[in-house]
Scaffold this active site. Structure first.
Site, PDB file in Angstrom:
ATOM      1  N   LYS A 128       0.868  -1.191   0.000  1.00  0.00           N
ATOM      2  CA  LYS A 128       0.000   0.000   0.000  1.00  0.00           C
ATOM      3  C   LYS A 128       0.893   1.226   0.000  1.00  0.00           C
ATOM      4  O   LYS A 128       2.024   1.175   0.470  1.00  0.00           O
ATOM      5  CB  LYS A 128      -0.872   0.017   1.263  1.00  0.00           C
ATOM      6  CG  LYS A 128      -2.094   0.904   1.141  1.00  0.00           C
ATOM      7  CD  LYS A 128      -3.242   0.146   0.496  1.00  0.00           C
ATOM      8  CE  LYS A 128      -4.438   0.997   0.231  1.00  0.00           C
ATOM      9  NZ  LYS A 128      -5.595   0.178  -0.205  1.00  0.00           N
ATOM     10  N   ASP A 168      -7.101   4.207  -4.490  1.00  0.00           N
ATOM     11  CA  ASP A 168      -7.760   4.047  -3.186  1.00  0.00           C
ATOM     12  C   ASP A 168      -8.386   5.422  -2.908  1.00  0.00           C
ATOM     13  O   ASP A 168      -8.633   6.192  -3.865  1.00  0.00           O
ATOM     14  CB  ASP A 168      -6.742   3.640  -2.097  1.00  0.00           C
ATOM     15  CG  ASP A 168      -7.416   3.167  -0.816  1.00  0.00           C
ATOM     16  OD1 ASP A 168      -7.913   2.036  -0.774  1.00  0.00           O
ATOM     17  OD2 ASP A 168      -7.484   3.951   0.165  1.00  0.00           O
TER      18      ASP A 168
HETATM   19  P1  NDP Z   1     -13.055   7.573  -2.757  1.00  0.00           P
HETATM   20  O1  NDP Z   1     -12.006   8.589  -2.556  1.00  0.00           O
HETATM   21  O2  NDP Z   1     -13.597   7.331  -4.108  1.00  0.00           O
HETATM   22  O3  NDP Z   1     -14.316   7.891  -1.809  1.00  0.00           O
HETATM   23  C1  NDP Z   1     -14.156   7.965  -0.428  1.00  0.00           C
HETATM   24  C2  NDP Z   1     -15.502   8.326   0.181  1.00  0.00           C
HETATM   25  O4  NDP Z   1     -15.409   8.205   1.603  1.00  0.00           O
HETATM   26  C3  NDP Z   1     -15.899   9.772  -0.093  1.00  0.00           C
HETATM   27  O5  NDP Z   1     -17.290   9.866  -0.090  1.00  0.00           O
HETATM   28  C4  NDP Z   1     -15.278  10.503   1.093  1.00  0.00           C
HETATM   29  O6  NDP Z   1     -15.893  11.743   1.404  1.00  0.00           O
HETATM   30  C5  NDP Z   1     -15.508   9.519   2.208  1.00  0.00           C
HETATM   31  N1  NDP Z   1     -14.453   9.637   3.213  1.00  0.00           N
HETATM   32  C6  NDP Z   1     -13.129   9.457   3.024  1.00  0.00           C
HETATM   33  N2  NDP Z   1     -12.463   9.703   4.162  1.00  0.00           N
HETATM   34  C7  NDP Z   1     -13.385  10.056   5.060  1.00  0.00           C
HETATM   35  C8  NDP Z   1     -13.310  10.431   6.424  1.00  0.00           C
HETATM   36  N3  NDP Z   1     -12.130  10.482   7.064  1.00  0.00           N
HETATM   37  N4  NDP Z   1     -14.470  10.734   7.057  1.00  0.00           N
HETATM   38  C9  NDP Z   1     -15.650  10.688   6.395  1.00  0.00           C
HETATM   39  N5  NDP Z   1     -15.784  10.341   5.109  1.00  0.00           N
HETATM   40  C10 NDP Z   1     -14.669  10.026   4.452  1.00  0.00           C
HETATM   41  O7  NDP Z   1     -12.475   6.227  -2.139  1.00  0.00           O
HETATM   42  P2  NDP Z   1     -12.947   4.726  -2.378  1.00  0.00           P
HETATM   43  O8  NDP Z   1     -14.418   4.671  -2.579  1.00  0.00           O
HETATM   44  O9  NDP Z   1     -12.055   4.120  -3.383  1.00  0.00           O
HETATM   45  O10 NDP Z   1     -12.559   4.046  -0.974  1.00  0.00           O
HETATM   46  C11 NDP Z   1     -13.485   3.941   0.096  1.00  0.00           C
HETATM   47  C12 NDP Z   1     -13.016   2.838   1.032  1.00  0.00           C
HETATM   48  O11 NDP Z   1     -12.963   1.597   0.327  1.00  0.00           O
HETATM   49  C13 NDP Z   1     -11.623   3.016   1.629  1.00  0.00           C
HETATM   50  O12 NDP Z   1     -11.593   2.433   2.928  1.00  0.00           O
HETATM   51  C14 NDP Z   1     -10.740   2.182   0.694  1.00  0.00           C
HETATM   52  O13 NDP Z   1      -9.541   1.779   1.318  1.00  0.00           O
HETATM   53  C15 NDP Z   1     -11.663   1.018   0.443  1.00  0.00           C
HETATM   54  N6  NDP Z   1     -11.387   0.214  -0.751  1.00  0.00           N
HETATM   55  C16 NDP Z   1     -11.288   0.783  -1.972  1.00  0.00           C
HETATM   56  C17 NDP Z   1     -11.052  -0.006  -3.083  1.00  0.00           C
HETATM   57  C18 NDP Z   1     -11.023   0.549  -4.462  1.00  0.00           C
HETATM   58  O14 NDP Z   1     -10.906  -0.240  -5.401  1.00  0.00           O
HETATM   59  N7  NDP Z   1     -11.147   1.849  -4.658  1.00  0.00           N
HETATM   60  C19 NDP Z   1     -10.850  -1.463  -2.953  1.00  0.00           C
HETATM   61  C20 NDP Z   1     -11.053  -1.963  -1.623  1.00  0.00           C
HETATM   62  C21 NDP Z   1     -11.294  -1.141  -0.571  1.00  0.00           C
HETATM   63  P3  NDP Z   1     -15.166  13.116   0.956  1.00  0.00           P
HETATM   64  O15 NDP Z   1     -15.248  13.126  -0.547  1.00  0.00           O
HETATM   65  O16 NDP Z   1     -15.946  14.180   1.615  1.00  0.00           O
HETATM   66  O17 NDP Z   1     -13.763  13.014   1.464  1.00  0.00           O
HETATM   67  O1  2IT Z   2      -7.891  -1.677  -0.706  1.00  0.00           O
HETATM   68  C1  2IT Z   2      -7.831  -2.159  -1.853  1.00  0.00           C
HETATM   69  O2  2IT Z   2      -7.949  -3.374  -2.045  1.00  0.00           O
HETATM   70  C2  2IT Z   2      -7.625  -1.257  -2.985  1.00  0.00           C
HETATM   71  N1  2IT Z   2      -7.583  -0.048  -2.782  1.00  0.00           N
HETATM   72  C3  2IT Z   2      -7.450  -1.805  -4.368  1.00  0.00           C
HETATM   73  C4  2IT Z   2      -6.074  -2.350  -4.570  1.00  0.00           C
HETATM   74  C5  2IT Z   2      -5.729  -2.724  -5.991  1.00  0.00           C
HETATM   75  O3  2IT Z   2      -4.544  -2.992  -6.205  1.00  0.00           O
HETATM   76  O4  2IT Z   2      -6.600  -2.759  -6.854  1.00  0.00           O
END
Ligand code: NDP
Ligand code: 2IT
Length: 448
Positions: A128, A168
């Site tokens: 990461k 992420d």
């Molecule tokens: P994005 O940046 O696309 O979206 C994040 C969302 O969560 C936004 O709505 C954001 O609001 C909100 N958010 C982020 N930080 C905070 C905080 N500290 N307090 C309140 N709201 C918050 O990220 P993702 O959707 O990609 O990721 C969301 C989660 O999923 C994370 O935990 C990530 O690690 C996990 N994840 C993502 C993967 C991926 O493929 N993208 C894969 C597996 C897990 P705002 O815009 O206001 O900051």
């Molecule tokens: O938390 C996660 O699994 C991710 N943000 C995606 C990682 C990846 O390599 O696609």
């Protein structure tokens, strides 16, 4: 040594070597609680010090990222890549750009990624990275300059067989494009060194949707296992980013009613539930305009916006926390239980605190840990690596079918290792299933 003494000794080791890293300690404690008995029962694991090696990253790179704002002032951020464990494949995991990023946050995420990637059955190790850079409010030109500067250092540590970053929080299609462009220039080679790329330049179909879709497939598998369906169930979702949006999309496709979404400013509650038109509005608001969730309540009558709160007070059958770590605390969990929630499916990484997980387990709420439920994203990243390595581009249906199969297999692994008297303990099942594969690889490869 008893199982508890083993857990305590490991935590003492981690806390003394890595003090001031609470998120990392939390992630290690959760895994240790599930797998310490395996070490107790199998002297080969203890002799090879598998757990003690697992908690020490293979390598951590920390670097300065200097870039120029549009007003020509100089900004300085810190960049990181944690290459946690490469026993089963090249390091693989996302990059997070958010002001809350610290070494502790990236170590917890990298540690979780080892086990998540193991569950997919694909050859990917855990890693990461990211930065405390905040893309919010920055122009495209500023984001590009930041990404280019970040990659000037990162590029020497990554490669298609070494370490393959992706997105992420705060790293989406725009950032991956800029990062990949700079990598390609520096490497003087077109390789699949990043995933989540645009379809026009080697990205995989369904990667954008994969984490959210996979999370809903996982919840559906859990419900089928108890002869139930997602159709007709009321769901709450937190976040409105990549994971949340495609969780909502697939939940609607499966006939569920989704009534909430959120961002860091608060949550919206739409008691009638989202439909295709409302979701299209939300996608445009978040993916194109980069706007705030509060706008939704102005646009759609009947929906309310609650500032600075999370959606866990809203009654639901199924909750999909899909924003960030520790967004469901003890009181939130008690509220979910009191309101009749039956299943919590973690789209985010470690959104539930340890106390919240205890409430779910004690209350008979089915709980899917992120390392299993959100593995769909990295799964399709793995499929993107395969397509790139073979200079191929698979169809939408082929990728989604493979995603659904792998989520089904991860569910089966959780059931195999997590079956208890009355129910499946998915946390234990995921940790044990994931650990066994990594431990076997580490044993076979000797003391490295
Ligand atoms: P994005 O940046 O696309 O979206 C994040 C969302 O969560 C936004 O709505 C954001 O609001 C909100 N958010 C982020 N930080 C905070 C905080 N500290 N307090 C309140 N709201 C918050 O990220 P993702 O959707 O990609 O990721 C969301 C989660 O999923 C994370 O935990 C990530 O690690 C996990 N994840 C993502 C993967 C991926 O493929 N993208 C894969 C597996 C897990 P705002 O815009 O206001 O900051
Ligand atoms: O938390 C996660 O699994 C991710 N943000 C995606 C990682 C990846 O390599 O696609």
């Amino acid at each position: 040594m008893s199982v508890q003494a083993r857990i305590d000794a490991l935590m003492d080791l981690v806390k003394s070597r890595s003090p001031h890293e609470p998120e990392f300690h939390q992630a290690v404690h959760e895994v240790a609680g599930s797998v310490a008995h395996l070490v107790e029962d199998n002297p080969a694991y203890a002799d090879a010090r598998i757990l003690e090696r697992l908690v020490e990253p293979d390598r951590v790179v920390i670097f300065r990222v200097t870039w120029m704002r549009d007003d020509e002032s100089i900004a300085i951020n810190r960049g990181y890549r944690v290459q946690f464990n490469g026993a089963i494949g090249p390091y693989k995991g996302g990059l997070r750009f958010h002001p809350s990023v610290t070494l502790s946050v990236l170590k917890f995420l990298g540690f979780e990624q080892i086990f998540k990637n193991s569950l997919t059955g694909l050859p990917m190790g855990g890693g990461k990275g990211g930065s405390d850079f905040n893309p919010k409010g920055r122009s495209d030109a500023e984001v590009m300059r930041f990404c280019q500067s970040f990659m000037i250092e990162l590029h020497r540590h990554i490669g298609p067989d070494t370490d393959v970053p992706a997105g992420d929080i705060g790293v989406g299609a725009r950032e991956v494009g800029y990062l990949f462009g700079q990598y390609r220039r520096l490497a003087n080679a077109w390789t699949g060194t990043m995933t989540g790329k645009g379809i026009a330049f080697g990205g995989s179909r369904i990667r954008t949707e994969a984490t959210g879709y996979g999370s809903v497939y996982f919840a559906q598998n859990m419900l089928h296992h108890i002869s139930e369906e997602l159709a007709g169930k009321t769901c709450t979702v937190s976040g409105s980013g990549n994971v949340a949006l495609y969780t909502i999309e697939k939940a609607l496709a499966f006939g569920a009613k989704v009534v909430t979404a959120s961002d860091s400013g608060g949550f919206i509650h739409d008691p009638e539930g989202f439909d295709a038109e409302k979701l299209a509005y939300l996608k445009n608001l978040k993916e194109v305009e980069r706007g705030r969730i509060s706008e939704y309540a102005k646009k759609f009558k009947g929906a309310t916006f609650t500032k600075d709160q999370r959606p866990w007070s809203v009654p639901c059958d199924v909750a999909f926390p899909s924003a960030t770590q520790n967004e469901i605390g003890l009181e939130d969990a008690k509220g979910l239980a009191k309101n009749g929630c039956r299943l919590v499916c973690e789209g985010a990484n470690m959104p539930s605190t340890a106390e919240a997980i205890d409430v779910f387990h004690d209350g008979g709420i089915l709980f899917a840990p992120g390392k299993a439920a959100n593995a769909g994203g990295v799964t399709v990243s793995g499929l993107e690596m395969m397509q790139n390595a073979g200079f191929m581009s698979w169809t939408h249906d082929a990728v989604e079918q493979r995603l659904a199969e792998i989520m089904r297999d991860i569910h089966a692994t959780c059931v195999q290792h997590g079956q208890e008297e009355k129910r499946v303990n998915y946390l234990k099942g995921a940790n044990v299933g994931a650990f066994l594969r990594v431990a076997e690889a580490m044993l076979a490869q000797g003391a490295v």
